[in-house]
Design a protein around this motif. Structure first.
Motif, PDB file in Angstrom:
ATOM      1  N   GLN A 164      40.991 -54.266  37.795  1.00 53.12           N
ATOM      2  CA  GLN A 164      41.688 -53.213  38.527  1.00 53.12           C
ATOM      3  C   GLN A 164      40.691 -52.494  39.426  1.00 53.12           C
ATOM      4  OE1 GLN A 164      45.024 -52.833  37.963  1.00 53.12           O
ATOM      5  NE2 GLN A 164      45.423 -51.075  39.282  1.00 53.12           N
ATOM      6  N   ALA A 165      41.082 -52.299  40.682  1.00 57.90           N
ATOM      7  CA  ALA A 165      40.227 -51.622  41.656  1.00 57.90           C
ATOM      8  C   ALA A 165      40.586 -50.143  41.746  1.00 57.90           C
ATOM      9  CB  ALA A 165      40.379 -52.270  43.024  1.00 57.90           C
ATOM     10  N   PHE A 166      39.573 -49.326  42.014  1.00 56.33           N
ATOM     11  CA  PHE A 166      39.778 -47.897  42.226  1.00 56.33           C
ATOM     12  C   PHE A 166      39.028 -47.446  43.476  1.00 56.33           C
ATOM     13  CE2 PHE A 166      40.729 -48.438  37.788  1.00 56.33           C
ATOM     14  CZ  PHE A 166      41.788 -47.564  37.566  1.00 56.33           C
ATOM     15  N   TRP A 167      39.667 -46.555  44.201  1.00 50.33           N
ATOM     16  CA  TRP A 167      39.035 -45.854  45.320  1.00 50.33           C
ATOM     17  C   TRP A 167      39.100 -44.369  45.001  1.00 50.33           C
ATOM     18  CZ3 TRP A 167      42.081 -44.210  50.170  1.00 50.33           C
ATOM     19  CH2 TRP A 167      41.256 -43.474  51.041  1.00 50.33           C
ATOM     20  N   VAL A 168      37.957 -43.801  44.693  1.00 49.89           N
ATOM     21  CA  VAL A 168      37.829 -42.374  44.396  1.00 49.89           C
ATOM     22  C   VAL A 168      37.222 -41.718  45.624  1.00 49.89           C
ATOM     23  CG1 VAL A 168      36.759 -40.652  42.898  1.00 49.89           C
ATOM     24  CG2 VAL A 168      37.501 -42.850  41.947  1.00 49.89           C
ATOM     25  N   THR A 169      37.858 -40.672  46.139  1.00 46.19           N
ATOM     26  CA  THR A 169      37.351 -40.079  47.372  1.00 46.19           C
ATOM     27  C   THR A 169      37.563 -38.570  47.416  1.00 46.19           C
ATOM     28  OG1 THR A 169      37.369 -40.257  49.800  1.00 46.19           O
ATOM     29  CG2 THR A 169      39.497 -40.409  48.676  1.00 46.19           C
ATOM     30  N   LEU A 170      36.686 -37.912  48.124  1.00 47.31           N
ATOM     31  CA  LEU A 170      36.828 -36.512  48.484  1.00 47.31           C
ATOM     32  C   LEU A 170      37.125 -36.438  49.979  1.00 47.31           C
ATOM     33  CD1 LEU A 170      33.657 -35.037  46.695  1.00 47.31           C
ATOM     34  CD2 LEU A 170      35.953 -35.326  45.735  1.00 47.31           C
ATOM     35  N   LYS A 171      37.433 -35.251  50.456  1.00 50.93           N
ATOM     36  CA  LYS A 171      37.613 -35.064  51.894  1.00 50.93           C
ATOM     37  C   LYS A 171      36.350 -34.504  52.543  1.00 50.93           C
ATOM     38  CE  LYS A 171      42.639 -34.823  51.889  1.00 50.93           C
ATOM     39  NZ  LYS A 171      43.843 -34.078  52.316  1.00 50.93           N
ATOM     40  N   GLU A 172      35.258 -34.548  51.790  1.00 48.51           N
ATOM     41  CA  GLU A 172      33.940 -34.224  52.325  1.00 48.51           C
ATOM     42  C   GLU A 172      32.913 -35.068  51.588  1.00 48.51           C
ATOM     43  OE1 GLU A 172      31.968 -30.595  50.141  1.00 48.51           O
ATOM     44  OE2 GLU A 172      33.880 -29.934  51.002  1.00 48.51           O
ATOM     45  N   SER A 173      31.724 -35.154  52.141  1.00 45.01           N
ATOM     46  CA  SER A 173      30.702 -36.041  51.567  1.00 45.01           C
ATOM     47  C   SER A 173      29.954 -35.336  50.445  1.00 45.01           C
ATOM     48  CB  SER A 173      29.719 -36.489  52.664  1.00 45.01           C
ATOM     49  OG  SER A 173      28.791 -37.406  52.146  1.00 45.01           O
ATOM     50  N   SER A 174      30.589 -35.310  49.250  1.00 47.57           N
ATOM     51  CA  SER A 174      30.015 -34.589  48.118  1.00 47.57           C
ATOM     52  C   SER A 174      30.149 -35.353  46.812  1.00 47.57           C
ATOM     53  CB  SER A 174      30.673 -33.210  47.993  1.00 47.57           C
ATOM     54  OG  SER A 174      29.965 -32.383  47.102  1.00 47.57           O
ATOM     55  N   LEU A 175      30.639 -36.597  46.876  1.00 47.10           N
ATOM     56  CA  LEU A 175      30.771 -37.423  45.677  1.00 47.10           C
ATOM     57  C   LEU A 175      29.445 -38.128  45.422  1.00 47.10           C
ATOM     58  CD1 LEU A 175      32.833 -38.564  43.536  1.00 47.10           C
ATOM     59  CD2 LEU A 175      33.037 -40.547  45.063  1.00 47.10           C
ATOM     60  N   LEU A 176      28.872 -37.903  44.246  1.00 50.45           N
ATOM     61  CA  LEU A 176      27.582 -38.506  43.922  1.00 50.45           C
ATOM     62  C   LEU A 176      27.777 -39.890  43.322  1.00 50.45           C
ATOM     63  CD1 LEU A 176      25.827 -35.360  42.423  1.00 50.45           C
ATOM     64  CD2 LEU A 176      25.371 -36.426  44.634  1.00 50.45           C
ATOM     65  N   PHE A 177      26.879 -40.793  43.644  1.00 51.72           N
ATOM     66  CA  PHE A 177      26.940 -42.148  43.102  1.00 51.72           C
ATOM     67  C   PHE A 177      25.557 -42.557  42.615  1.00 51.72           C
ATOM     68  CE2 PHE A 177      26.429 -42.658  47.750  1.00 51.72           C
ATOM     69  CZ  PHE A 177      25.245 -43.387  47.808  1.00 51.72           C
ATOM     70  N   GLN A 178      25.540 -43.582  41.786  1.00 50.76           N
ATOM     71  CA  GLN A 178      24.270 -44.103  41.269  1.00 50.76           C
ATOM     72  C   GLN A 178      23.774 -45.222  42.169  1.00 50.76           C
ATOM     73  OE1 GLN A 178      23.260 -47.055  37.871  1.00 50.76           O
ATOM     74  NE2 GLN A 178      23.579 -45.086  36.860  1.00 50.76           N
ATOM     75  N   ASN A 179      22.557 -45.068  42.660  1.00 49.75           N
ATOM     76  CA  ASN A 179      21.929 -46.167  43.371  1.00 49.75           C
ATOM     77  C   ASN A 179      21.613 -47.283  42.382  1.00 49.75           C
ATOM     78  OD1 ASN A 179      21.653 -45.320  46.209  1.00 49.75           O
ATOM     79  ND2 ASN A 179      20.434 -43.661  45.340  1.00 49.75           N
ATOM     80  N   TYR A 180      21.675 -48.509  42.857  1.00 53.15           N
ATOM     81  CA  TYR A 180      21.449 -49.648  41.969  1.00 53.15           C
ATOM     82  C   TYR A 180      20.063 -49.570  41.346  1.00 53.15           C
ATOM     83  CZ  TYR A 180      20.765 -54.388  40.308  1.00 53.15           C
ATOM     84  OH  TYR A 180      20.493 -55.479  39.521  1.00 53.15           O
ATOM     85  N   ARG A 181      20.020 -49.621  40.014  1.00 55.10           N
ATOM     86  CA  ARG A 181      18.736 -49.667  39.296  1.00 55.10           C
ATOM     87  C   ARG A 181      18.561 -51.020  38.645  1.00 55.10           C
ATOM     88  NH1 ARG A 181      19.806 -44.004  37.568  1.00 55.10           N
ATOM     89  NH2 ARG A 181      20.498 -44.703  35.524  1.00 55.10           N
TER      90      ARG A 181
END
Length: 220
Positions: free
Chosen positions: A126-143
């Motif tokens: 199952q795919a998900f698209w999580v979004t805000l209306k501004e650039s404030s969603l934090l994500f993990q860079n690939y480790r």
């Protein structure tokens, strides 16, 4: 300061967090408008229902958010040329509104009753698209990947399902994003995923009526 009220979660609702103490210290390192990612259910699970998500935000104030989903992978798109692919196709909205951002010190909460359940069969993706209306969603860079599933790198795994690395989206809405310019691959969802293994849920279970059910257990 006002006292933080305990959060009421039914005892049969489980959760899996993708956030480590390192992520909180590093504040995710990067932020975007949104994130596309997949959840893969293990084949030994009959079916599983995603009932909510909390998010790690940079914002320490209220922001508008949306969560969308579709069966399959977010990479299952129509079109051959990169810039003509319709990544927005087939997504349906399961949650939207305003989330009270608390910054990078903790997860920002989306009440479970504001999330429409997403049931996924065993062995399905199952795919998900999580979004805000501004650039404030934090994500993990690939480790590093703890494994892979059909060639896709795994961010975190449990006996029930895997969360796979996805792509950060540096634009809103998704249909305005240029994949060649606005997508950043190999980025991980930072947050908490609430779920129910359907075989374990009581017959009267309905997450949207959870506050009227007496068997709630408070969590902080």
């Amino acid at each position: 300061a006002p006292t933080k009220q305990p959060r009421l979660i039914p005892s049969w609702v489980k959760n899996m967090s993708t956030v480590s103490s390192r992520d909180l210290l590093m504040a995710g390192s990067s932020n975007s408008y949104g994130l596309l990612f997949d959840i893969q259910i293990h084949s030994n699970v009959s079916s599983l229902t995603i009932v909510g998500m909390d998010l790690l935000l940079e914002a320490a104030y209220s922001v508008e958010y949306e969560i969308w989903t579709k069966a399959g992978s977010w990479q299952d798109v129509v079109g051959n040329e990169t810039n003509n692919r319709n990544y927005r196709s087939r997504f349906r909205q399961v949650s939207n509104g305003t989330i009270d951002g608390v910054g990078t010190s903790d997860l920002s909460i989306i009440p479970l009753e504001q999330f429409r359940d997403v049931t996924i069969q065993g062995g399905a993706r199952q795919a998900f698209w999580v979004t805000l209306k501004e650039s404030s969603l934090l994500f993990q860079n690939y480790r590093r990947s703890i494994g892979s599933y059909d060639g896709e790198m795994t961010l975190i795994s449990s006996p029930k399902f895997e969360v796979l690395y996805g792509s950060a989206v540096l634009q809103y809405p998704l249909e305005d994003a240029d994949p060649g310019r606005d997508f950043r691959d190999d980025k991980g969802f930072l947050g908490k995923i609430f779920y129910v293994e359907n075989a374990e849920a009581p017959s009267y279970w309905n997450i949207n009526n959870q506050l009227s059910i007496p068997s709630l257990e408070p969590t902080v």
